[in-house]
Design an enzyme around this catalytic site. Structure first.
Site: not given
Ligand code: NAD
Length: 397
Positions: A11, A148, A256, A316, A323
């Site tokens: 994201v 989203f 998610c 997918k 995950r």
């Molecule tokens: N992946 C998706 O398709 C998607 C889509 C919509 C919403 N979301 C939501 O968005 C959020 C992020 O998802 P994601 O898949 O991008 O997560 P991710 O695990 O891919 O990335 C999260 C990043 O945050 C970093 N991080 C963690 N703690 C930190 C801190 N204290 N300081 C700085 N960096 C830090 C981690 O090192 C990691 O690189 C989640 O809440 C998820 O539910 C994800």
């Protein structure tokens, strides 16, 4: 505007690069210095179509910087801090807000009340209060802008969202976030924080519910000997139902849906609500994957084959995110049934305890777990040309 994006996962990185393309200046911050090192060298820490183009676009690069320490950020310039860290589920299906809380603690000394703190991470309504209460920030300073985008089409989704949702208590801050997206042609929903996150959670419950419906429907159609495609087409042509997001599969997964549905259930039960439909979305998916594994065993036996190959480790197409991947779950079920089962993946050699294969043995049932792109299809076809006896299965056909 000047934006600090915290968390360069799927994201944060896509959103930040998208905003840089829209002429905003982005300081990316992630405590995972390996990811930051890669990004400084224009290498993406994960696979996402188009991402290399953004990392190598000189204009975008000139507006982006990557840091792994909070004190390396130029906080004085920041108009908005955008938090994009993970919010996984704990074992009891409660949300793990610890990453978000850590960020709040880390930015306390740097961010003053003029800067808008925008939460892109998914965080459910009950957790919002405790997270904010434990920080120095007030509700008014915080804006919720749930995301989203879908992995695999993340840039497409960033620039062409179905809607942009902004939840805030202070209108000027909500409008500041809305301004970020002024060049994007999309309806903007300005609402309160709670409703903004309910839009996110309930959307993320409806979508897998729909996928589970079509998967259960596919079992009925197959069992009775109906034509899968013609039947689903006939259902989907009803405009009240529609054909989008209506493809049967071995199961759904990802980072998610499973956690968001589990958390929604936990919220509903904490409110003493009886929501049997939503409570069973995950169970339906589990049962479907178990059914699918048995279906594969039958297919193997009926075709007098010895091995099963599951193609694609990710959850997918067009992502490397594993995950809650159905491939991993189906593989485990088949393995516990003492089947000769292998995961075939063109991109990986090994993953955790799983040995990945990039060749096939004779006498194999070869199962596409999600539709492959043209390049992978051609490569796999070349490998299939080298074996004599096999059956190739695409469940959705
Ligand atoms: N992946 C998706 O398709 C998607 C889509 C919509 C919403 N979301 C939501 O968005 C959020 C992020 O998802 P994601 O898949 O991008 O997560 P991710 O695990 O891919 O990335 C999260 C990043 O945050 C970093 N991080 C963690 N703690 C930190 C801190 N204290 N300081 C700085 N960096 C830090 C981690 O090192 C990691 O690189 C989640 O809440 C998820 O539910 C994800």
């Amino acid at each position: 505007m000047n934006i600090v994006v915290i968390g360069v996962g799927y994201v944060g990185l896509v959103t930040g690069l998208g905003l840089a393309k829209l002429n905003h200046t982005i300081q990316f911050l992630d405590t995972d210095f390996q990811k930051i090192d890669k990004l400084k060298n224009k290498i993406s820490p994960f696979y996402e179509p188009e991402i290399e183009n953004y990392l190598n676009d000189n204009e975008i690069v000139s507006r982006s910087s990557f840091e792994s320490e909070y004190n390396e950020i130029n906080w004085d310039d920041a108009d908005i801090v955008m938090i994009c860290v993970q919010t996984p589920s704990l074992e009891d299906n409660q949300i793990d807000t610890s990453y978000l809380v850590n960020v709040f603690e880390s930015i306390t000394d740097f961010v003053d009340e003029k800067t808008v703190v925008c939460i892109k991470s998914t965080i459910h309504p009950e957790a919002i209060n405790s997270t904010i209460d434990s920080s120095k920030f007030s509700y008014d300073q915080i804006v919720f802008n749930p995301e989203f985008l879908r992995e695999g089409s993340a840039f497409q989704d960033f620039f062409n969202p179905d809607r942009i949702v902004i939840g805030a208590t202070k209108e000027t801050n909500a409008k500041k976030i809305a301004l970020l997206y002024e060049e994007i042609d999309s309806e903007i929903i300005l609402t309160d924080p709670l409703s903004s996150q309910l839009i996110k959670y309930l959307s993320n419950a409806y979508l897998p519910l729909r996928l589970s419906f079509v998967n259960e429907a596919s079992q009925i159609i197959k069992k009775l000997g109906g034509n899968l495609n013609e039947t689903l087409n006939g259902i989907g042509l009803d405009t009240r139902i529609g054909k989008q997001y209506f493809r049967p599969s071995p199961g759904w997964g990802g980072s998610c849906f499973p956690k968001d549905v589990a958390e929604l259930n936990s919220i509903a039960s904490s409110q003493d609500l009886n929501t049997p439909l939503i409570s069973n979305i995950i169970e339906s998916n589990t049962q479907h994957q178990i059914w699918f594994a048995e279906y594969l065993i039958d297919q193997k036996r009926n075709n007098d084959l010895k091995n099963i190959y599951l193609i694609g480790l990710a959850f997918k197409e067009d992502t490397d995110d594993t995950r809650c991947s159905p491939t991993i779950f189906v593989h485990e079920i088949l393995r516990s049934n003492n089947e000769n089962v292998f995961i075939f993946d063109l991109n990986n050699e090994s993953f955790g305890e799983y040995d990945l294969h990039s060749e096939f043995k004779e006498d194999s049932l070869i199962v596409e777990m999600f539709p492959l792109n043209q390049k992978s299809t051609t490569e796999i076809q070349d490998k299939l040309n080298q074996i004599n006896k096999f059956k190739y299965l695409r469940y959705w056909e």
